[in-house]
Structures are given as structure tokens and as C-alpha cells.
Design an enzyme around this catalytic site. Structure first.
Site, mmCIF file in Angstrom:
data_model
loop_
_atom_site.group_PDB
_atom_site.id
_atom_site.type_symbol
_atom_site.label_atom_id
_atom_site.label_comp_id
_atom_site.label_asym_id
_atom_site.label_seq_id
_atom_site.Cartn_x
_atom_site.Cartn_y
_atom_site.Cartn_z
ATOM 1 N N TYR A 125 5.656 7.913 3.051
ATOM 2 C CA TYR A 125 4.786 7.233 2.090
ATOM 3 C C TYR A 125 5.002 5.721 2.143
ATOM 4 C CZ TYR A 125 2.803 6.038 -2.516
ATOM 5 O OH TYR A 125 2.070 5.500 -3.546
ATOM 6 N N SER A 166 2.378 -0.188 -2.482
ATOM 7 C CA SER A 166 3.567 0.142 -3.257
ATOM 8 C C SER A 166 4.705 -0.778 -2.859
ATOM 9 C CB SER A 166 3.975 1.599 -3.015
ATOM 10 O OG SER A 166 5.259 1.863 -3.552
#
Length: 394
Positions: free
Chosen positions: A278, A252
Site C-alpha cells: 500500500y 498517504s
């Protein structure tokens, strides 16, 4: 995360990670790069029952590839498999039910897969984001290692002991000097990896650790870091036997705001922030990709950012973000495009191994002037920590 990193990253996201950013980038795509057929090649896609993983699996199936879906939910996975077969006409779609947050399940799957299948391309797509500290079941086995991440606490020792002693049906845990019925129990030092902490528990408990029940580390970390590490390293010998093997990890762009941190892998020393945990997980995946590329030159490794995509995971984990930017998000197919390009095209294989990609192009893994680079020693430490943890559950 510094304010500067946040502002620079968000501005970059609005410019590049949205639907308009993709539409601008795709003007430079070479159309025939994905005009390929891949019968006989075998692909493994984690998290292939929805979102980007499902879109990726479907497009591979349409091109004749054999696809192994690794999913956690049996019913949803069966539905996805049926849909992929119907839309592609490809019957070579196989399903494996594995909880990628459980290292023992991953090892068992890897050993079985190695004996029964070949593999050309591994796509590490499965991921998760949680907004509070969740706990996933993990057997204590014979040491306290699952309480620790090789010396880095999942929970503080005091918190762990309080949890164990207060849980219904669990045997009491004593600290040295405490007593039950006026009699001090026998005690023994906890066998901590990476250095002791001086805490003590009854020798009877150490002899029978299963009586402690289960402790649970934060779900997202194990899923994204240790799960990817075990699955990938376990399957490297299978990949190395084949022609043109590849490993693609869906990371990401959020990792750009994080510097690799091996001293607080479980965000224990700061208030838990699911988004930042995350992002740290995704930074670790990028570092792992770079390290694997150096250690296994026969395999082409890459990581990638799919952009801000409208997927079930985003809708569930980030409802506010989704509501605000819904009309500007990538479709699932657009999010999967670079995954497919990395998995299928000859142009991708010609790129240096270990790079981080966005919209079919290698891009920097750091924002300008953000000081998110890590030392080789830090990166080696990450590998050491994950390897020790992985071997504990083998």
C-alpha cells in the site's frame, strides 16, 4: 523498510497525523478559504460512498457543485447518493458503478464520460489495502501480458503455468518436453513483453488464449496504481477544456517509508506485506502527480495525506491499529479538509502544481536522511510500465 525509516515516520505520525496534530495545524487555516460556492463546476470523486470520499462529496454538494460518484458497490453507492442529496439539498449527484481494479471497465467509463460530461476537478480518492496476496479477475486476451507487468511478473511463470494447468475446467499447459499420452505436443515460445523467459506453451493454447481462463494480479496494486493512471490520463483531455481544472490524489504519509521500486511492482521477490505494498502504491501516486504536473501545465495537480483518519477502510484493513489509536484519529471530515481545500480554494490553485500536501500546506515527500529519492530514469520507467499496461486493455 529500514528501522530508522520506521522510527522516524512513526514519531512524525504521532506528532502530526493524529487528531491533536490536526487541531494544532488548523490554527493556521484561513477560514474563508472554504467559504465558497461552486455551482456550475463539475467534480468526480472516486470511492465516494464512504469515508473521506463521501465526506468530500457531501461538502462539495453543499456548496452547489455537481458531483459524480464513481463507486464499485451499487447498493452502498445508492445509499450514499441518497444521503448526500438529503443533507445537501443538491440534486446534481450522479452515480457511476465502476470497478477501478478492472482496466477495461475504467477505459469504458472514461470513453462514455468524455462524450457525455464536462469535468473541472478529478479527485482520486478510492484506495484499498490488503494483508494477503489477493487475485482479481483479468482476461488474458491475446498475449501473456496480464501475467506480466511489462516484463515484471505478477506470478512466476512456473507458478502461473501450474495454476492454469491445475485449475478445474482449464486446458492443460505443457512445458517443452512434457507429454500427454506419450506424445509431445506442439509448443511455441510465450510472447512476453520486455524480454522472453524461455517458457513454452502449446500453439493451440496461444491461438485460443481465452481457454486459459483468468489470471489475477494482486488487487491493491492494480487498484491504486494502474487504475489511477488510466482514469487520470483518460480524463486529462476533458479537464483541459475547462477553466481552473484540478486533479487531487489522496495518497498517504505511509509512502514516506518507501522508495519507488519499478523492479518489483508486485512484491514478488519479497514476502507479501499488504501495508508496504500500500505504501509503495502511494509513493507511485505521488510520483505520478509530479510527472503529470510537468507534462500538463494547464491543470493543477496535487497529492495529499489525510492524516490518520477513522474511516471504514482503516477499521477493516488495520483493526489492530484502529483499536490502539481510535481515540487519537482524525474524523472523516478532518481527513477530507485538505482534499476540499485543494479542490475548492483559490489559495490552493496559487500553489505550484505537483506538490504533496498535509493540513493545507505543501510538505516534503521524503523523510530526512532516508534515501527514498528516485532517479528521473526510475520515474520515467514507472510511466512507461503503466502506459504499456494501460494501452493493452484499451
Amino acid at each position: 523498510m529500514s528501522l530508522y525509516r520506521s522510527v522516524v515516520w512513526f514519531a512524525k505520525g504521532l506528532r502530526e497525523y493524529t487528531k491533536s496534530g490536526y487541531e494544532s495545524a488548523c490554527k493556521d487555516f484561513v477560514p474563508h478559504d472554504l467559504e465558497v460556492q461552486v455551482p456550475g463546476r463539475v467534480f468526480l470523486v472516486t470511492g465516494g460512498n464512504s469515508g473521506i470520499g463521501k465526506a468530500t462529496a457531501l461538502e462539495i454538494a453543499k456548496r452547489g457543485g455537481t458531483v459524480h460518484l464513481v463507486c464499485r458497490d451499487q447498493a452502498r453507492a445508492e445509499d450514499a447518493r441518497g444521503e448526500i442529496i438529503r443533507e445537501s439539498g443538491n440534486q446534481n449527484i450522479f452515480l457511476h458503478i465502476v470497478d477501478l481494479s478492472d482496466p477495461k471497465q475504467i477505459w469504458k467509463f472514461v470513453e462514455n464520460f468524455k462524450q457525455e460530461h464536462k469535468l473541472h476537478v478529478l479527485i482520486n480518492n478510492a484506495g484499498c489495502m490488503v494483508n494477503k496476496r489477493l487475485l482479481t479477475e483479468m482476461d488474458l486476451k491475446k498475449t501473456l501480458l496480464p501475467i506480466l507487468w511489462c516484463g515484471h511478473l505478477f506470478l512466476s511463470v512456473h507458478e502461473a503455468l501450474r495454476h492454469l494447468s491445475s485449475s478445474p475446467g482449464k486446458r492443460n499447459i505443457w512445458l517443452e518436453g512434457s507429454s500427454e499420452g506419450g506424445t509431445a505436443p506442439q509448443v511455441a515460445t510465450c510472447p512476453l513483453v520486455g524480454g522472453g523467459c524461455g517458457q513454452t506453451v502449446p500453439t493451440s493454447v496461444l491461438q485460443d488464449p481465452l481457454s486459459w481462463g483468468f489470471l489475477r494480479p494482486p488487487h491493491g496494486m492494480l487498484c491504486a496504481a494502474s487504475g489511477v493512471y488510466i482514469l487520470t490520463t483518460g480524463l486529462i483531455p476533458v479537464l483541459e477544456k475547462e477553466h481552473d481544472p484540478r486533479v487531487i490524489t489522496v495518497s498517504s504519509g505511509g509512502m514516506l517509508v518507501q522508495k519507488l521500486n519499478t523492479n518489483d511492482l508486485q512484491s514478488e521477490r519479497t514476502p507479501f506485506d499488504g501495508t508496504m505494498v500500500y505504501a509503495q502504491n502511494k509513493r507511485q501516486q505521488v510520483v505520478l502527480t509530479e510527472q503529470w504536473a510537468q507534462g500538463h501545465p494547464a491543470i493543477h495537480f496535487s497529492s495529499m495525506h489525510p492524516g490518520w483518519a477513522d474511516t471504514p477502510g482503516v477499521r477493516q484493513a488495520m483493526p489492530g491499529f484502529h483499536a490502539r489509536f481510535r481515540d487519537r484519529l482524525h474524523s472523516e471530515a478532518q481527513g477530507a479538509d485538505t482534499v476540499l481545500w485543494l479542490a475548492l480554494s483559490s489559495a490552493a490553485a496559487a500553489q505550484p502544481s505537483g506538490r504533496f500536501f498535509q493540513d493545507r500546506k505543501p510538505v516534503s515527500t521524503h523523510l530526512p536522511l532516508t534515501r527514498t529519492s528516485s532517479s528521473p530514469a526510475k520515474e520515467d520507467k514507472l510511466i512507461e510500465i503503466l502506459e504499456q499496461l494501460a494501452q493493452t486493455f484499451k
